[in-house]
Design an enzyme around this catalytic site. Structure first.
Site, PDB file in Angstrom:
ATOM      1  N   LYS A 208       0.856  -1.179   0.000  1.00  0.00           N
ATOM      2  CA  LYS A 208       0.000   0.000   0.000  1.00  0.00           C
ATOM      3  C   LYS A 208       0.895   1.232   0.000  1.00  0.00           C
ATOM      4  O   LYS A 208       2.047   1.170   0.436  1.00  0.00           O
ATOM      5  CB  LYS A 208      -0.919   0.003   1.226  1.00  0.00           C
TER       6      LYS A 208
ATOM      7  N   HIS B  62       1.634   7.648   7.364  1.00  0.00           N
ATOM      8  CA  HIS B  62       2.852   6.929   7.724  1.00  0.00           C
ATOM      9  C   HIS B  62       4.018   7.894   7.893  1.00  0.00           C
ATOM     10  O   HIS B  62       4.936   7.627   8.674  1.00  0.00           O
ATOM     11  CB  HIS B  62       3.182   5.878   6.659  1.00  0.00           C
TER      12      HIS B  62
ATOM     13  N   HIS C 126       2.010   6.724   2.779  1.00  0.00           N
ATOM     14  CA  HIS C 126       1.303   7.993   2.632  1.00  0.00           C
ATOM     15  C   HIS C 126       1.617   8.952   3.779  1.00  0.00           C
ATOM     16  O   HIS C 126       2.478   8.690   4.627  1.00  0.00           O
ATOM     17  CB  HIS C 126      -0.206   7.750   2.512  1.00  0.00           C
TER      18      HIS C 126
END
Length: 672
Positions: free
Chosen positions: A225, A231, A228
């Site tokens: 994933k 994070h 982003h």
């Protein structure tokens, strides 16, 4: 502050005794500090490495009170007791301004007939307006030590008149219920510049955590994933928590707990079988896996069949194969994991972030959970509901905690508890921090409560550090925001701005892209750190990338400008502390020196709050003070003794700004 160094006024016997006691106590406190060997005073390089737990701490005893952090499970104090022989900050610590505060405290203690002046330090405040002095004592707060003979407003002027000038106190005046203290500037400037000259890169650090082990779990992206903005927050907040504990002498283990297990990998495997490309996987693994994940999820929502089954059912079956140890299923999963980690490491490298341990949910598979489940059953915590194994926490208003689903598959809270137990057994930590979004607060409340019911007596050492969300993040690439896109776009904007000044750009030689990348990262990090950890904030490209105002580029410019002063005067002006400190009597010089003295106290605040915001705000204030001082206190072309005095002041400011930036995970630049 006053620029005088002495006074002809003779203190009264009581005041003189109090002042002497304060000086002796402060001297004793400072004597407990261990001073690191002084390196050469050369500017920090543009490739210097931020504070890291991977290198030994060069901590000295110069700052901060012991922190009190609260576990999400129970409110538990981990603070260290204080003693006067250890300075006002606590055992093993001393502030640069300890001697000043103790001189004030000693005179106030004498006025209220208090034997020990140390508790009075806690009521001393910095004034909000410089014209009102440097420190203030609100008389009303002295009631905590006993009944006052008169109302505070009546006592303030009477007691202010009794305050005697001392080594640091120039005079005291009453304003309302406050006794405001004006300080002699020269002794303080001398004290702080000498301390910075001796301690340099270790200025502000201490040995509070010596002999104690800390684990900081942060970043924790999900494999396949996008890495982003959420994070990003976990990554840089966790990195700062690691750095501040390292600076305080703790042995810190940084851990990246990857989201690398669960039904989503069943979905991903199905998606790769249907939509995958070997070529794209090898070139851009994270983006390709993310694209696949989006497509297979759309199939799931549209109830598309996969080999005769609903996608969700097929994914559950695939993940069950993984949990059962199916070699083919695990081989594909491992490949996705390894490729993702390799790409993640490149992103972390740009952010000056490293981890001591890479681990994840996959390491807590069913075969590793038997002892945990046995303990749960021994304490009669497990009940069956609808075929699932749960811990009923409805009495604690935390609902049911599912440990195993009806199909026998584990869930991530089970794996989190198993991992916590394993970590305590392996590392015997004194603190463990989980730097995870506030959206996961219920998860950690449930987790800590289950651990408490399992009679893990160390659960109070575990703390969830929640943080708010980043709002309105978008890039030219669209709504699926990868951190690399954010950094690259920020760096691109920096390079565009830099190209507007051809002369400055030429000074960078063949490194303009590298410098732009470092400035871009500073822009991203400082915008994030400027917000309180728990608060949401709105992402803003114009604000973030500006070279003016309170931004990352502005702090980098302040540091680079100070390095430039050193370069331009390197052949004629020494950096030495054998100067005439009386030549630093200008208000701009004394104000800058006093601000430098506050750095260790700011770090204490960061340590107590476990967030970087106080340090960022301080660095903004310091950069503004440097700019103001530089407009008045010229170095080049001045008399040699004046130039050397001013050079030491600006050099000390550069040291402190550099120390602060490195603590934030930012590489200080010499040129930009």
């Amino acid at each position: 502050m006053s620029d005088t160094t002495s006074t002809s006024t003779t203190p009264s016997p009581t005041a003189a005794t109090a002042t002497a006691t304060a000086t002796a106590t402060a001297t004793e406190a400072q004597a407990t500090a261990s001073t690191a060997p002084a390196p050469s005073p050369s500017p920090s390089t543009s490739t210097s490495t931020p504070a890291s737990s991977s290198s030994p701490s060069t901590a000295t005893t110069t700052s901060a009170a012991a922190a009190t952090t609260t576990s999400a499970a129970t409110s538990t104090s981990t603070s260290t007791s204080t003693s006067s022989s250890a300075g006002t900050g606590g055992v093993g610590m001393a502030f640069p301004m300890d001697a000043v505060k103790m001189e004030i405290a000693a005179q106030i203690a004498a006025l209220i007939h208090l034997a020990d002046p140390l508790p009075v330090v806690a009521v001393i405040e910095a004034t909000k307006k410089k014209e009102h002095g440097d420190y203030a004592v609100p008389v009303a707060k002295l009631m905590k030590f006993g009944k006052l003979p008169e109302p505070p407003a009546a006592l303030a002027p009477k007691w202010a008149a009794l305050i005697q000038p001392g080594t640091y106190i120039a005079k005291a005046v009453a304003i309302g219920i406050y006794i405001n203290f004006h300080l002699h500037s020269i002794p303080i400037t001398k004290m702080i510049l000498n301390e910075i000259f001796e301690k340099r890169e270790s200025f502000g650090t201490c040995t509070l955590g010596q002999g104690k082990n800390v684990i900081v779990e942060y970043s924790s992206p999900n494999i396949a994933k996008p890495f982003h903005a959420g994070h990003l927050r976990s990554t840089i907040i966790g990195n700062f928590v690691k750095n501040i504990h390292t600076a305080y002498g703790f042995s810190v283990l940084s851990m990246n707990w990857l989201g690398d297990w669960g039904k989503q990998y069943g979905l991903l495997a199905l998606g790769f079988k249907k939509y995958g490309s070997e070529e794209e996987l090898s070139q851009r693994p994270l983006r390709h896996l993310y694209d696949i994940y989006v497509k297979i999820n759309q199939d799931k929502e549209d109830k598309v069949l996969f080999e005769g089954k609903l996608v969700d059912d097929a994914a559950k079956a695939y993940f069950k194969r993984m949990e059962d140890g199916d070699a083919e299923a695990l081989s594909l999963w491992k490949r996705f994991r390894d490729l993702s980690i390799a790409e993640l490491k490149q992103t972390y490298k740009r952010l000056n972030v490293t981890f001591d341990i890479w681990t994840g949910e996959s390491e807590m598979r069913s075969t590793n959970l038997s002892s945990l489940e046995q303990r749960l059953h021994e304490h009669n915590l497990v009940v069956e509901k609808n075929g699932a194994q749960v811990v009923d926490l409805t009495a604690q208003k935390l609902g049911d905690v599912v440990l195993r689903k009806s199909d026998g598959a584990t869930v991530y809270i089970t794996r989190d508890i198993a991992s916590a137990a394993q970590r305590h057994e392996a590392y015997s930590f004194d603190k463990m921090f989980y730097v995870v979004s506030s959206s996961q607060s219920l998860h950690f409340q449930q987790m800590f409560k289950v651990m408490e019911l399992m009679k893990f007596d160390w659960v109070s050492k575990c703390t969830h550090l929640p943080f708010g969300m980043v709002q309105k993040v978008s890039t030219r690439h669209g709504t699926a925001v990868f951190l690399d896109d954010i950094i690259s776009e920020s760096a691109g904007k920096m390079l565009e701005t830099m190209k507007a000044n051809a002369e400055k750009l030429a000074e960078l030689g063949d490194q303009p892209e590298k410098v732009a990348d470092i400035i871009g990262i500073a822009a991203v990090l400082i915008q994030d750190y400027s917000a309180r950890r728990i608060k949401d904030y709105e992402f803003s490209w114009p604000r973030m990338c500006s070279f003016e105002g309170n931004t990352g580029p502005y702090l980098q410019y302040a540091h680079a400008r100070l390095c430039s002063i050193e370069r331009k005067n390197a052949d004629t002006v020494r950096i030495t502390n054998t100067i005439d400190f009386n030549l630093l009597s200008e208000p701009e010089a004394s104000n800058l020196a006093l601000l430098l003295a506050k750095y260790p106290e700011v770090l204490q605040s960061c340590f107590d709050l476990l967030e970087a915001c106080p340090l960022v705000q301080y660095l903004f204030e310091l950069a503004h003070a440097v700019s103001l001082a530089h407009s008045v206190l010229w170095v080049k072309g001045r008399e040699q003794n004046v130039a050397e005095a001013r050079m030491l002041l600006f050099w000390a400011a550069r040291i402190v700004i550099g120390n602060g930036l490195r603590l934030l995970g930012i590489t200080p630049l010499e040129r930009m």
